[in-house]
Design an enzyme around this catalytic site. Structure first.
Site, mmCIF file in Angstrom:
data_model
loop_
_atom_site.group_PDB
_atom_site.id
_atom_site.type_symbol
_atom_site.label_atom_id
_atom_site.label_comp_id
_atom_site.label_asym_id
_atom_site.label_seq_id
_atom_site.Cartn_x
_atom_site.Cartn_y
_atom_site.Cartn_z
ATOM 1 N N SER A 19 -17.304 -10.164 -29.747
ATOM 2 C CA SER A 19 -18.690 -9.691 -29.828
ATOM 3 C C SER A 19 -19.517 -10.126 -28.621
ATOM 4 C CB SER A 19 -19.337 -10.187 -31.117
ATOM 5 O OG SER A 19 -19.272 -11.594 -31.167
ATOM 6 N N GLY A 67 -18.945 -7.282 -26.432
ATOM 7 C CA GLY A 67 -19.381 -6.029 -27.042
ATOM 8 C C GLY A 67 -20.895 -5.883 -27.025
ATOM 9 N N ARG A 68 -21.594 -6.992 -27.227
ATOM 10 C CA ARG A 68 -23.067 -6.945 -27.243
ATOM 11 C C ARG A 68 -23.643 -6.692 -25.856
ATOM 12 N NH1 ARG A 68 -23.255 -12.138 -31.210
ATOM 13 N NH2 ARG A 68 -22.499 -11.031 -33.037
ATOM 14 N N THR A 111 -2.117 -3.029 -22.536
ATOM 15 C CA THR A 111 -3.071 -2.324 -21.670
ATOM 16 C C THR A 111 -4.412 -2.191 -22.392
ATOM 17 O OG1 THR A 111 -1.307 -1.104 -20.570
ATOM 18 C CG2 THR A 111 -3.501 -0.165 -20.446
ATOM 19 N N GLU A 152 -8.335 -0.566 -22.325
ATOM 20 C CA GLU A 152 -9.189 0.479 -21.763
ATOM 21 C C GLU A 152 -10.603 -0.109 -21.696
ATOM 22 O OE1 GLU A 152 -7.680 1.614 -24.998
ATOM 23 O OE2 GLU A 152 -5.804 2.113 -24.019
#
Lengths: 168, 204
Positions: B113, B116-117, B137, B139
């Protein structure tokens, strides 16, 4: 012919199974009696004794199984067979010991590649029969990753040791 | 069933290859088995694949005649150096760790997170299948408005491990791994291999 001379002078090399396909091909034995074969035999006579003496005077640590090297090499090859980097399970010693693992990885990888049985099983098990270069690529990746991992684990151990001694 | 921390510890120490989970490098003392978290953090590796937009203007991975996909350029960013991921940009990266899964384990890749934040997505195809082996891998996509600075070695994500069931392990003994990415350490786009159903639908 080379097999005969190896068996007589350097049998610990001749018994290594990676040479089996070469020795069993039989093509060279068919040439015996030819002029080239006689010259080759003369070269073997003159050189193998001296080479054997040299090899015995400077013994290979692997041939002498110094410090259990054969066990480490077997462990590395089992890791490779199972698509696991050959550094897995290796303890981290001092700097020289860790650096020497570089040569051991290369030896294990080449030995694995030259073994028709082991490399053949590796190719088949992983479905690379139609493209052996993928198997060679994976072998290269495994060795490279092992080298990088070993260095990182060595540096991590040094970092933690230094921290515990309160230097940082 | 999701594996607990102690289950993971057992799998990492397993003698039998059909049970053994391999994570390399696993830094000594960094895997605290007393923790309650069932996840295992992984770190960003040094290899990236950047998609260049100059020559091709669209992605088209389907192997159809006359179609061309965007060509990636591979980069190596050493530990200690930064990589800037710009808004809207997607690049492929890898984990620092090599993972080798037995046939009865799989994992889901989940971002942390803390990243992500700040707008960083690390994965879209999040399942790691039983029997997989290699680096994973990632992305990496910046969904935010400003660049995200990434440095190889940061813990960008975590794996949650699940037991698949004995049938999977039995299958693993009989069949080859046959994964396109087995033994890979490079963040590659991968060749698109349509299934029989896909070929039927695509060629209509």
């Amino acid at each position: 012919m080379i097999r005969r001379f190896l068996q007589a002078s350097l049998n610990h090399i001749a018994v290594d199974e990676v040479w089996t396909p070469l020795f069993q091909s039989g093509r060279h034995d068919a040439l015996e009696g030819d002029l080239i074969s006689k010259i080759a035999e003369r070269v073997c006579h003159l050189s193998f004794g001296a080479i054997a003496q040299l090899v015995d005077d400077i013994p290979s640590p692997i041939a002498k199984n110094a410090g259990g090297l054969l066990r480490d090499i077997e462990s590395m090859q089992q890791n490779i067979e199972n698509l696991s980097p050959p550094s897995v399970g290796l303890g981290i010693g001092d700097e020289i010991d860790t650096a020497n693992k570089f040569w051991l990885f290369l030896y294990a990888a080449w030995h694995f590649r030259l073994s028709v049985k082991r490399f053949g099983d590796f190719v088949t098990t992983n479905g690379w029969i139609s493209d052996v270069s993928k198997a060679e690529g994976a072998l290269g990746n495994l060795v490279l990753h092992a080298l990088e991992s070993l260095e990182l684990r060595f540096r991590w151990k040094s970092y933690v040791d230094t921290e515990e001694r309160g230097v940082r | 069933m999701m594996l607990s921390r102690s289950d993971l510890k057992e799998r990492l120490a397993a003698e039998e290859w059909n049970e053994r989970l391999v994570v390399e490098p696993l830094f000594e003392g960094s895997f605290d088995s007393d923790s309650l978290s069932p996840s295992l953090d992984f770190h960003l590796g040094s290899r990236f694949s950047v998609l260049r937009r100059r020559r091709a203007t669209q992605h088209n991975p389907l192997p159809l005649e006359g179609q061309r996909d965007v060509a990636p350029t591979e980069l190596f960013i050493p530990l200690g150096k930064d990589f800037f991921l710009h808004p809207g940009q997607i690049v492929l990266g890898t984990t620092l760790e090599w993972f080798r899964f037995p046939y009865d384990l799989m994992a889901y890749v989940v971002g942390r997170s803390i990243w992500g934040r700040r707008g960083l997505l690390i994965v879209t195809a999040s399942a790691v299948h039983p029997g997989s082996s290699g680096t994973i891998t990632l992305e990496l996509c910046n969904m935010g408005d400003v660049a995200v600075v990434l440095r190889p070695g940061v813990a960008v994500g975590q794996l949650f491990f699940h037991k698949v069931g004995d049938e999977s392990r039995k299958a693993g003994r009989r069949e080859s791994r046959r994964s396109t990415f087995s033994g890979s350490t490079r963040p590659i786009l991968g060749e698109y291999v349509p299934s029989k159903v896909e070929r039927f639908l695509l060629e209509m």
